[in-house]
Scaffold this motif. Sequence first.
Motif, short mmCIF file in Angstrom:
data_model
loop_
_atom_site.label_atom_id
_atom_site.label_comp_id
_atom_site.label_asym_id
_atom_site.label_seq_id
_atom_site.Cartn_x
_atom_site.Cartn_y
_atom_site.Cartn_z
N VAL A 120 0.63 -1.15 -0.05
CA VAL A 120 0.14 0.05 -0.07
C VAL A 120 0.73 1.34 -0.03
CG1 VAL A 120 -1.77 -1.05 1.33
CG2 VAL A 120 -0.16 0.05 2.54
N GLU A 121 0.25 2.40 0.13
CA GLU A 121 0.93 3.65 0.20
C GLU A 121 1.77 3.68 1.58
OE1 GLU A 121 -2.79 4.22 2.46
OE2 GLU A 121 -2.11 3.33 0.58
N LYS A 122 2.85 4.45 1.55
CA LYS A 122 3.72 4.54 2.61
C LYS A 122 3.04 4.62 3.86
CE LYS A 122 7.99 6.96 4.29
NZ LYS A 122 8.03 6.25 5.20
N ASP A 123 3.36 3.66 4.79
CA ASP A 123 2.63 3.62 6.35
C ASP A 123 1.09 3.44 6.20
OD1 ASP A 123 5.16 3.94 7.32
OD2 ASP A 123 5.24 6.06 7.43
N GLY A 124 0.70 2.87 4.96
CA GLY A 124 -0.67 2.68 4.91
C GLY A 124 -1.26 1.42 5.90
N LEU A 125 -0.41 0.59 6.49
CA LEU A 125 -1.00 -0.41 7.18
C LEU A 125 -0.51 -0.26 8.70
CD1 LEU A 125 0.31 -3.64 5.11
CD2 LEU A 125 -1.94 -2.72 5.36
N VAL A 126 -1.26 -0.77 9.47
CA VAL A 126 -0.93 -0.63 11.02
C VAL A 126 -0.48 -2.21 11.57
CG1 VAL A 126 -1.48 -0.36 13.39
CG2 VAL A 126 -2.74 1.10 11.52
N ARG A 127 0.56 -1.88 11.95
CA ARG A 127 1.36 -3.56 12.39
C ARG A 127 1.36 -3.41 14.14
NH1 ARG A 127 6.82 -3.02 11.80
NH2 ARG A 127 6.97 -2.78 14.01
N VAL A 128 0.59 -4.28 14.53
CA VAL A 128 0.48 -4.59 16.14
C VAL A 128 1.27 -5.94 16.30
CG1 VAL A 128 -0.96 -5.09 17.83
CG2 VAL A 128 -1.95 -3.63 15.99
N THR A 129 2.18 -5.46 17.14
CA THR A 129 3.17 -6.81 17.63
C THR A 129 2.64 -7.12 18.82
OG1 THR A 129 5.15 -5.75 16.36
CG2 THR A 129 5.40 -7.54 18.22
N TRP A 130 2.42 -8.46 19.14
CA TRP A 130 2.02 -9.09 20.19
C TRP A 130 2.30 -10.24 20.67
CZ3 TRP A 130 -2.41 -12.63 20.30
CH2 TRP A 130 -2.89 -13.04 18.83
N ARG A 131 2.03 -10.78 21.92
CA ARG A 131 2.69 -12.25 22.19
C ARG A 131 1.10 -13.18 22.22
NH1 ARG A 131 3.05 -9.84 26.28
NH2 ARG A 131 2.43 -10.95 28.14
N THR A 132 1.40 -14.40 21.79
CA THR A 132 0.33 -15.39 21.61
C THR A 132 0.17 -15.97 23.01
OG1 THR A 132 1.68 -17.10 20.96
CG2 THR A 132 0.61 -15.61 19.16
N ASP A 133 -0.61 -17.10 23.36
CA ASP A 133 -0.64 -17.98 24.43
C ASP A 133 0.48 -18.59 24.59
OD1 ASP A 133 -3.51 -16.89 24.86
OD2 ASP A 133 -4.52 -18.97 24.28
#
Length: 169
Positions: A120-133
């Motif tokens: 997508v365009e520059k910075d068009g996505l949001v990346r959420v970093t998280w821990r699974t179970d």
Amino acid sequence: MTREGALLLMVAIALVLLALMAWGWYRRTRRDAAPLTSVHDLPAEATVSGRYDGLYVATTRQDEPLERIAAPGLGYRSRADIIVADTGIALDIPGQQRLVIPAERIADVAQATVAIDRVVEKDGLVRVTWRTDLGTRVDTYLRARDASATALADSIRPLIHDSRTGSAA
């Protein structure tokens, strides 16, 4: 080689390639058969700070944006309702059980341009970093359709959990 022989050879090669692709996807779904989180609803007392109509793009291993995780409900890009609350993020993907990322598991929120098959365009996505179970760190990519990626990222950012202090950052 005759024309018919060449055609049969091309069809045979295509069938072998399709079979290999199907086998690879089957193995990936077997590897990722366990749900990433056992939480499937926000607490009744949760305060919703934002609702976004958007797209669920992908979930990948942390810092490996081309390694899709095919966990139940997360194998394919789909429309999603994104709900940001003080207790976490809920993703309502049509036909799937609600996925909730608890706030205490969110490690980082950033903007991105590329995730697997989506550019997508520059910075068009949001990346959420998280821990699974299981404690594995993953990146979930989202795209807001009714707001900017910056607005979505900014609404999630207060939920980032600081593992050193045990509180939201």
